[in-house]
Design a protein around this motif. Structure first.
Motif, PDB file in Angstrom:
ATOM      1  N   ILE A 212      50.899  42.510   1.419  1.00 40.17           N
ATOM      2  CA  ILE A 212      52.328  42.784   1.254  1.00 40.17           C
ATOM      3  C   ILE A 212      52.593  43.523  -0.051  1.00 40.17           C
ATOM      4  O   ILE A 212      53.338  44.519  -0.080  1.00 40.17           O
ATOM      5  CB  ILE A 212      53.131  41.472   1.299  1.00 40.17           C
ATOM      6  CG1 ILE A 212      53.042  40.839   2.692  1.00 40.17           C
ATOM      7  CG2 ILE A 212      54.589  41.718   0.934  1.00 40.17           C
ATOM      8  CD1 ILE A 212      53.675  39.465   2.777  1.00 40.17           C
ATOM      9  N   MET A 213      51.973  43.072  -1.135  1.00 35.10           N
ATOM     10  CA  MET A 213      52.198  43.724  -2.416  1.00 35.10           C
ATOM     11  C   MET A 213      51.606  45.132  -2.431  1.00 35.10           C
ATOM     12  O   MET A 213      52.174  46.047  -3.039  1.00 35.10           O
ATOM     13  CB  MET A 213      51.601  42.872  -3.545  1.00 35.10           C
ATOM     14  CG  MET A 213      52.354  41.573  -3.782  1.00 35.10           C
ATOM     15  SD  MET A 213      51.721  40.613  -5.185  1.00 35.10           S
ATOM     16  CE  MET A 213      52.021  41.758  -6.535  1.00 35.10           C
ATOM     17  N   GLY A 214      50.475  45.315  -1.768  1.00 34.81           N
ATOM     18  CA  GLY A 214      49.902  46.659  -1.668  1.00 34.81           C
ATOM     19  C   GLY A 214      50.820  47.601  -0.911  1.00 34.81           C
ATOM     20  O   GLY A 214      51.004  48.760  -1.304  1.00 34.81           O
ATOM     21  N   ALA A 215      51.419  47.111   0.180  1.00 35.28           N
ATOM     22  CA  ALA A 215      52.333  47.937   0.959  1.00 35.28           C
ATOM     23  C   ALA A 215      53.581  48.303   0.166  1.00 35.28           C
ATOM     24  O   ALA A 215      54.188  49.351   0.400  1.00 35.28           O
ATOM     25  CB  ALA A 215      52.721  47.206   2.242  1.00 35.28           C
ATOM     26  N   MET A 216      53.951  47.440  -0.794  1.00 36.91           N
ATOM     27  CA  MET A 216      55.132  47.702  -1.609  1.00 36.91           C
ATOM     28  C   MET A 216      54.826  48.580  -2.824  1.00 36.91           C
ATOM     29  O   MET A 216      55.720  48.884  -3.619  1.00 36.91           O
ATOM     30  CB  MET A 216      55.745  46.380  -2.077  1.00 36.91           C
ATOM     31  CG  MET A 216      56.298  45.523  -0.949  1.00 36.91           C
ATOM     32  SD  MET A 216      57.140  44.040  -1.565  1.00 36.91           S
ATOM     33  CE  MET A 216      58.580  44.776  -2.350  1.00 36.91           C
ATOM     34  N   GLY A 217      53.555  48.967  -2.985  1.00 36.86           N
ATOM     35  CA  GLY A 217      53.214  49.907  -4.044  1.00 36.86           C
ATOM     36  C   GLY A 217      52.593  49.315  -5.281  1.00 36.86           C
ATOM     37  O   GLY A 217      52.485  49.997  -6.308  1.00 36.86           O
ATOM     38  N   TYR A 218      52.147  48.056  -5.222  1.00 40.33           N
ATOM     39  CA  TYR A 218      51.498  47.443  -6.380  1.00 40.33           C
ATOM     40  C   TYR A 218      49.987  47.649  -6.301  1.00 40.33           C
ATOM     41  O   TYR A 218      49.408  47.796  -5.220  1.00 40.33           O
ATOM     42  CB  TYR A 218      51.814  45.944  -6.443  1.00 40.33           C
ATOM     43  CG  TYR A 218      53.236  45.671  -6.861  1.00 40.33           C
ATOM     44  CD1 TYR A 218      53.566  45.516  -8.205  1.00 40.33           C
ATOM     45  CD2 TYR A 218      54.254  45.592  -5.917  1.00 40.33           C
ATOM     46  CE1 TYR A 218      54.878  45.281  -8.602  1.00 40.33           C
ATOM     47  CE2 TYR A 218      55.571  45.356  -6.308  1.00 40.33           C
ATOM     48  CZ  TYR A 218      55.872  45.209  -7.640  1.00 40.33           C
ATOM     49  OH  TYR A 218      57.157  44.983  -8.033  1.00 40.33           O
ATOM     50  N   ARG A 219      49.366  47.651  -7.462  1.00 38.35           N
ATOM     51  CA  ARG A 219      47.932  47.866  -7.531  1.00 38.35           C
ATOM     52  C   ARG A 219      47.192  46.689  -6.926  1.00 38.35           C
ATOM     53  O   ARG A 219      47.675  45.553  -6.905  1.00 38.35           O
ATOM     54  CB  ARG A 219      47.494  48.073  -8.979  1.00 38.35           C
ATOM     55  CG  ARG A 219      48.166  49.261  -9.650  1.00 38.35           C
ATOM     56  CD  ARG A 219      47.841  49.326 -11.121  1.00 38.35           C
ATOM     57  NE  ARG A 219      46.422  49.539 -11.336  1.00 38.35           N
ATOM     58  CZ  ARG A 219      45.799  49.325 -12.495  1.00 38.35           C
ATOM     59  NH1 ARG A 219      46.474  48.835 -13.505  1.00 38.35           N
ATOM     60  NH2 ARG A 219      44.530  49.568 -12.624  1.00 38.35           N
ATOM     61  N   LYS A 220      45.983  46.965  -6.460  1.00 37.25           N
ATOM     62  CA  LYS A 220      45.181  45.916  -5.826  1.00 37.25           C
ATOM     63  C   LYS A 220      44.867  44.791  -6.802  1.00 37.25           C
ATOM     64  O   LYS A 220      44.754  43.630  -6.409  1.00 37.25           O
ATOM     65  CB  LYS A 220      43.887  46.514  -5.275  1.00 37.25           C
ATOM     66  CG  LYS A 220      43.026  47.223  -6.331  1.00 37.25           C
ATOM     67  CD  LYS A 220      41.840  47.941  -5.704  1.00 37.25           C
ATOM     68  CE  LYS A 220      41.010  48.666  -6.757  1.00 37.25           C
ATOM     69  NZ  LYS A 220      39.890  49.415  -6.168  1.00 37.25           N
ATOM     70  N   ARG A 221      44.741  45.103  -8.067  1.00 40.48           N
ATOM     71  CA  ARG A 221      44.433  44.069  -9.062  1.00 40.48           C
ATOM     72  C   ARG A 221      45.606  43.106  -9.217  1.00 40.48           C
ATOM     73  O   ARG A 221      45.425  41.887  -9.253  1.00 40.48           O
ATOM     74  CB  ARG A 221      44.107  44.725 -10.407  1.00 40.48           C
ATOM     75  CG  ARG A 221      43.554  43.757 -11.453  1.00 40.48           C
ATOM     76  CD  ARG A 221      43.100  44.554 -12.675  1.00 40.48           C
ATOM     77  NE  ARG A 221      42.351  43.699 -13.599  1.00 40.48           N
ATOM     78  CZ  ARG A 221      42.914  42.943 -14.526  1.00 40.48           C
ATOM     79  NH1 ARG A 221      44.229  42.919 -14.644  1.00 40.48           N
ATOM     80  NH2 ARG A 221      42.171  42.201 -15.329  1.00 40.48           N
ATOM     81  N   THR A 222      46.825  43.653  -9.297  1.00 39.50           N
ATOM     82  CA  THR A 222      48.009  42.806  -9.412  1.00 39.50           C
ATOM     83  C   THR A 222      48.162  41.932  -8.178  1.00 39.50           C
ATOM     84  O   THR A 222      48.440  40.734  -8.274  1.00 39.50           O
ATOM     85  CB  THR A 222      49.263  43.671  -9.607  1.00 39.50           C
ATOM     86  OG1 THR A 222      49.092  44.507 -10.753  1.00 39.50           O
ATOM     87  CG2 THR A 222      50.497  42.811  -9.796  1.00 39.50           C
ATOM     88  N   GLY A 223      47.976  42.522  -6.998  1.00 38.34           N
ATOM     89  CA  GLY A 223      48.082  41.765  -5.757  1.00 38.34           C
ATOM     90  C   GLY A 223      47.030  40.689  -5.640  1.00 38.34           C
ATOM     91  O   GLY A 223      47.307  39.570  -5.177  1.00 38.34           O
ATOM     92  N   PHE A 224      45.821  40.995  -6.077  1.00 37.59           N
ATOM     93  CA  PHE A 224      44.730  40.016  -5.995  1.00 37.59           C
ATOM     94  C   PHE A 224      45.007  38.823  -6.908  1.00 37.59           C
ATOM     95  O   PHE A 224      44.878  37.664  -6.487  1.00 37.59           O
ATOM     96  CB  PHE A 224      43.413  40.690  -6.389  1.00 37.59           C
ATOM     97  CG  PHE A 224      42.213  39.787  -6.321  1.00 37.59           C
ATOM     98  CD1 PHE A 224      41.532  39.587  -5.131  1.00 37.59           C
ATOM     99  CD2 PHE A 224      41.753  39.124  -7.456  1.00 37.59           C
ATOM    100  CE1 PHE A 224      40.427  38.755  -5.067  1.00 37.59           C
ATOM    101  CE2 PHE A 224      40.650  38.283  -7.409  1.00 37.59           C
ATOM    102  CZ  PHE A 224      39.986  38.107  -6.205  1.00 37.59           C
TER     103      PHE A 224
END
Length: 567
Positions: free
Chosen positions: A313-325
């Motif tokens: 969800i966070m990746g789809a909203m434009g956040y980096r993979k590190r932040t989402g992880f």
């Protein structure tokens, strides 16, 4: 043992809780795991020490009322309105995903439809207490992923509220099956809401302001309100949980809610001990073996599935993979509310007792495992980073910052950590004409720096990709004022990691690290720092100069920082 008085029994349980809790902390486990273990050990399947059922049940119910009161007191309308879209969408998306697929898994494992629904909903809740504690210990509570995690934890708390209210409504009449009481209970619920609204509008602020003049009385009043509303809620059929929750909502808009919450937190932890003891004492270890398969499947689902859906969800909203992880790892466990929720279902006769045993096993596994996952989140990211590219949109529009603009500029100093000490250094360097670029993973800190007319970038100093984009190669100094201390929680010190990563990124200048003691200073010097800044020692030296009448000496330029660590 058979002749022990209730007082002696509870005293023995407290001693066991202290000893087992100490062992748990040495293993870096939250107290919830230790408390459930106390119940299991003291229960009929082991030492069989728990016989004062009424006393323990009373303390357990009071603990649940206080817990729900503290949830309610944080549900201020202003706070709910302040949630960002990422917190709302991520929170709701994770809840919907976990509930839907958890229900299907339950059916596949042979659980009944109602039991599967209860278990699935219970799996959607994550422990705010554990997450906040772990992230505070790691100094990541103000980071971007920390703030997002806190946001969707609030969303989960709202879901808890709605789920428990719905559960109370479904359970109206309970074992009696008295459909005639439905109207009465619903009317009572509406009346309770009206009472809360009137209390908030006309009574809460002036009453708490007067009570706050005697802080002890304010705490007693809060406990009394929680117990009163819980008793009323139980009397009219809404349940103690909903009553305690509404009591908290009644005080959520007062200016003293944080004081009340802080003072009641230790009492909550003490009383919840008896809830977990009562829970563990009711579990028959000989029957838990039948739930091993289900517990393993559900645990893997929570440990892997929940972080992945947050990451997606966070990746789809434009956040980096590190932040989402990093944000996703915070939902890799269930919470104390999960156990309370299923326990309510058992008391209403909706689900069998063994469902509570199943969820308890899942709780023990996921809480224990996620503690290590959050503690060593950065190391885990380094392992899984090559496989996470699919979750990141090109350009990561939510986290682009101003790095591109800074690449064309030359900075003498790159400063990590924009707190009070870092800001003081930055302003003085700017006043002397030294170009400085500030870096912090707290968006608010970055905004404050830019408002002061200083160059700043948002990013995590432990992210190799981010460091590679900074203009390190032309800088003379890399300075860290990050207030990290070596603790027993983790052997990883961000400052040592920063030293290694800046060198790996091609930085050939000198490195200065903030330290708060000679032991830390030596560790940092051994790790490769060229100098250490000791704020307290340096401030004391300056104070002695002023107090002794010495003339104010002109401080040298920052590139001339001495290797002895004095500015």
């Amino acid at each position: 043992m058979l002749t022990m008085t209730p007082f002696a029994e509870i005293a023995l349980l407290l001693v066991m809780a202290a000893v087992i809790g100490l062992v748990g902390t040495l293993l870096r486990q939250p107290l919830i795991v230790s408390f459930i273990a106390v119940g299991l050990i003291a229960g009929p399947s082991a030492l069989d020490l728990v016989h004062s059922d009424e006393q323990i049940e009373l303390l357990s119910e009071l603990g649940i009322a206080v817990l729900l009161f503290l949830v309610g007191i944080k549900l201020d309308v202003k706070l709910v309105r302040s949630l960002g879209a990422v917190s709302v969408l991520t929170g709701l998306g994770q809840v919907a995903f976990t509930a839907f697929f958890g229900y299907l898994i339950g059916l596949a494992l042979g659980l009944g439809s109602v039991t599967s629904l209860y278990v699935a909903i219970a799996l959607t809740f994550s422990s705010t207490i554990i997450i906040v504690k772990l992230m505070s210990d790691k100094r990541e509570i103000d980071s971007l992923h920390g703030q997002i995690a806190l946001g969707f934890l609030i969303v989960q708390d709202l879901v808890v509220v709605l789920a428990m209210i719905a559960l109370s409504a479904i359970g109206i009449g309970g074992a009696d099956g008295g459909g005639g009481s439905v109207g009465t209970v619903l009317a009572s619920g509406v009346a309770l809401v009206v009472v809360v609204m009137v209390f908030v509008r006309y009574i809460a602020d002036p009453l708490t302001e007067r009570l706050a003049k005697a802080p002890e009385l304010l705490v007693i009043f809060a406990i009394a309100l929680a117990a009163l509303f819980a008793a009323v809620g139980d009397a009219v059929g809404l349940g103690k949980e909903v009553g305690g929750l509404m009591a908290g909502v009644a005080l959520a808009s007062t200016p003293y809610r944080e004081t009340i919450a802080a003072r009641l937190a230790p009492l909550r932890d003490f009383l919840l001990l008896f809830f977990f003891i009562a829970l563990g004492a009711t579990l028959d270890l000989s029957l838990l073996g039948s739930h091993v398969t289900g517990a393993v499947v559900f645990s893997l689902f929570v440990l892997i599935g929940n972080p992945l859906i947050v990451l997606a969800i966070m990746g789809a909203m434009g956040y980096r993979k590190r932040t989402g992880f990093l944000a996703g790892l915070t939902v890799a466990q269930i919470s104390e509310f999960s156990l309370i929720f299923v326990a309510m279902g058992v008391s209403l006769g909706h689900v069998p007792d063994d469902a509570l045993g199943l969820v308890t096993m899942v709780g023990l596994v996921t809480i224990a495992m996620s503690t290590y996952m959050i503690t060593y989140s950065h190391k885990l990211y380094a392992v899984f980073e090559p496989f996470l590219g699919v979750f990141e949109r090109k350009g990561t529009p939510r986290e682009t910052g101003d790095s591109g603009a800074h690449k064309a500029k030359k900075f003498a100093v790159i400063l990590f950590g924009l707190g009070r000490f870092g800001t003081a250094i930055g302003l003085r360097l700017k006043a002397r004409g030294v170009a400085v670029l500030g870096v912090d993973f707290n968006p608010q800190a970055v905004k404050r720096w830019r408002d002061l007319g200083l160059d700043a970038d948002f990013g995590d100093a432990t992210d190799p990709e981010f460091l590679a984009d900074l203009p390190l190669r032309g800088a003379d100094w890399a300075v860290s004022t990050v207030p990290v201390h070596l603790t027993g929680l983790s052997h990883e010190d961000i400052r040592r990691t920063l030293i290694q990563l800046t060198r790996a990124a091609g930085f050939s200048g000198r490195i200065a690290m903030a330290s708060h003691g000679p032991t830390e200073s030596q560790v940092l010097l051994d790790a490769g720092a060229d100098t250490v800044l000791e704020p307290f020692q340096d401030a004391a030296d300056r104070a002695v100069e002023l107090l002794s009448g010495a003339e104010a000496a002109e401080r040298p330029n920052i590139p001339e920082i001495s290797t002895e660590g004095r500015v």
